[in-house]
Design a protein around this motif. Sequence first.
Motif, PDB file in Angstrom:
ATOM      1  N   LYS A  51       0.831  -1.211   0.000  1.00 44.56           N
ATOM      2  CA  LYS A  51       0.000   0.000   0.000  1.00 44.56           C
ATOM      3  C   LYS A  51       0.865   1.261   0.000  1.00 44.56           C
ATOM      4  CE  LYS A  51      -3.920   2.200   2.206  1.00 44.56           C
ATOM      5  NZ  LYS A  51      -4.956   2.098   3.215  1.00 44.56           N
ATOM      6  N   VAL A  52       1.918   1.280   0.813  1.00 41.18           N
ATOM      7  CA  VAL A  52       2.817   2.441   0.870  1.00 41.18           C
ATOM      8  C   VAL A  52       3.509   2.627  -0.476  1.00 41.18           C
ATOM      9  CG1 VAL A  52       4.961   3.318   1.876  1.00 41.18           C
ATOM     10  CG2 VAL A  52       3.187   2.395   3.358  1.00 41.18           C
ATOM     11  N   ARG A  53       3.981   1.538  -1.076  1.00 42.14           N
ATOM     12  CA  ARG A  53       4.660   1.654  -2.367  1.00 42.14           C
ATOM     13  C   ARG A  53       3.703   2.159  -3.453  1.00 42.14           C
ATOM     14  NH1 ARG A  53       6.939  -2.904  -0.134  1.00 42.14           N
ATOM     15  NH2 ARG A  53       5.663  -4.333  -1.356  1.00 42.14           N
ATOM     16  N   ARG A  54       2.441   1.767  -3.383  1.00 44.17           N
ATOM     17  CA  ARG A  54       1.437   2.260  -4.329  1.00 44.17           C
ATOM     18  C   ARG A  54       1.221   3.765  -4.122  1.00 44.17           C
ATOM     19  NH1 ARG A  54      -2.559  -1.495  -3.685  1.00 44.17           N
ATOM     20  NH2 ARG A  54      -2.958  -0.533  -1.829  1.00 44.17           N
ATOM     21  N   LEU A  55       1.150   4.194  -2.864  1.00 45.90           N
ATOM     22  CA  LEU A  55       0.994   5.623  -2.570  1.00 45.90           C
ATOM     23  C   LEU A  55       2.213   6.423  -3.038  1.00 45.90           C
ATOM     24  CD1 LEU A  55      -0.587   5.486   0.996  1.00 45.90           C
ATOM     25  CD2 LEU A  55      -1.720   6.160  -1.131  1.00 45.90           C
ATOM     26  N   GLN A  56       3.401   5.838  -2.908  1.00 47.27           N
ATOM     27  CA  GLN A  56       4.612   6.518  -3.365  1.00 47.27           C
ATOM     28  C   GLN A  56       4.596   6.711  -4.880  1.00 47.27           C
ATOM     29  OE1 GLN A  56       7.491   3.846  -1.620  1.00 47.27           O
ATOM     30  NE2 GLN A  56       8.010   5.343  -0.040  1.00 47.27           N
ATOM     31  N   ARG A  57       4.114   5.720  -5.610  1.00 46.31           N
ATOM     32  CA  ARG A  57       4.009   5.867  -7.064  1.00 46.31           C
ATOM     33  C   ARG A  57       2.981   6.937  -7.424  1.00 46.31           C
ATOM     34  NH1 ARG A  57       4.503   0.274  -6.681  1.00 46.31           N
ATOM     35  NH2 ARG A  57       2.257  -0.036  -6.859  1.00 46.31           N
ATOM     36  N   ARG A  59       2.271   9.520  -5.666  1.00 44.83           N
ATOM     37  CA  ARG A  59       2.869  10.815  -5.316  1.00 44.83           C
ATOM     38  C   ARG A  59       3.685  11.369  -6.477  1.00 44.83           C
ATOM     39  NH1 ARG A  59       7.474  10.100  -1.381  1.00 44.83           N
ATOM     40  NH2 ARG A  59       8.438   9.612  -3.350  1.00 44.83           N
ATOM     41  N   ASP A  60       4.265  10.491  -7.285  1.00 44.64           N
ATOM     42  CA  ASP A  60       5.091  10.936  -8.398  1.00 44.64           C
ATOM     43  C   ASP A  60       4.273  11.521  -9.541  1.00 44.64           C
ATOM     44  OD1 ASP A  60       7.331  10.147  -7.011  1.00 44.64           O
ATOM     45  OD2 ASP A  60       7.404   8.166  -7.933  1.00 44.64           O
ATOM     46  N   CYS A  61       2.978  11.290  -9.547  1.00 50.12           N
ATOM     47  CA  CYS A  61       2.115  11.860 -10.582  1.00 50.12           C
ATOM     48  C   CYS A  61       1.936  13.348 -10.322  1.00 50.12           C
ATOM     49  CB  CYS A  61       0.751  11.173 -10.583  1.00 50.12           C
ATOM     50  SG  CYS A  61       0.843   9.416 -10.917  1.00 50.12           S
ATOM     51  N   LEU A  71      -0.631  13.544   0.907  1.00 55.25           N
ATOM     52  CA  LEU A  71      -0.199  12.192   0.558  1.00 55.25           C
ATOM     53  C   LEU A  71       1.136  11.865   1.214  1.00 55.25           C
ATOM     54  CD1 LEU A  71      -0.993   9.732  -1.102  1.00 55.25           C
ATOM     55  CD2 LEU A  71       0.193  10.746  -3.040  1.00 55.25           C
ATOM     56  N   PHE A  72       2.055  12.833   1.230  1.00 54.96           N
ATOM     57  CA  PHE A  72       3.354  12.645   1.879  1.00 54.96           C
ATOM     58  C   PHE A  72       3.178  12.340   3.365  1.00 54.96           C
ATOM     59  CE2 PHE A  72       6.920  14.450   4.294  1.00 54.96           C
ATOM     60  CZ  PHE A  72       7.946  13.670   3.790  1.00 54.96           C
ATOM     61  N   GLU A  73       2.308  13.059   4.042  1.00 54.86           N
ATOM     62  CA  GLU A  73       2.057  12.835   5.467  1.00 54.86           C
ATOM     63  C   GLU A  73       1.455  11.458   5.709  1.00 54.86           C
ATOM     64  OE1 GLU A  73       3.028  14.592   8.061  1.00 54.86           O
ATOM     65  OE2 GLU A  73       3.997  16.004   6.693  1.00 54.86           O
ATOM     66  N   GLU A  74       0.563  11.016   4.831  1.00 55.74           N
ATOM     67  CA  GLU A  74      -0.038   9.680   4.963  1.00 55.74           C
ATOM     68  C   GLU A  74       1.023   8.596   4.785  1.00 55.74           C
ATOM     69  OE1 GLU A  74      -3.536   6.918   2.969  1.00 55.74           O
ATOM     70  OE2 GLU A  74      -3.211   8.938   2.206  1.00 55.74           O
TER      71      GLU A  74
END
Length: 94
Positions: A51-57, A59-61, A71-74
């Motif tokens: 889930k974290v890795r999906r959120l990190q991807r 974030r790059d959008c 999103l960074f805080e989450e």
Amino acid sequence: MTKPVTALCDHCGKITDVVFKEKKHPNNIHETYFDCEHCYYHYTSYVTDSKVRRLQRKRDCSLVADERLKLFEEIKSKMNLLKYNLIHFGRADL
């Protein structure tokens, strides 16, 4: 040529080169860490799950600044919880 990253070991007090390694745990948990080259003390840098890795991807959008900050805080909050659980309980996915 870039200078190697160094850190002061809290355990033995010596300066050590930081060489990041990755360890995969059950349930798709990834731990990034380094070991002191003198006393081999294990330092966990960060822990991620799928889930974290999906959120990190995500974030790059291209996101608006407020959305990116939220999103960074989450991501930071989830990674801190995973790291805490892994260090204190031996499992990140509690």
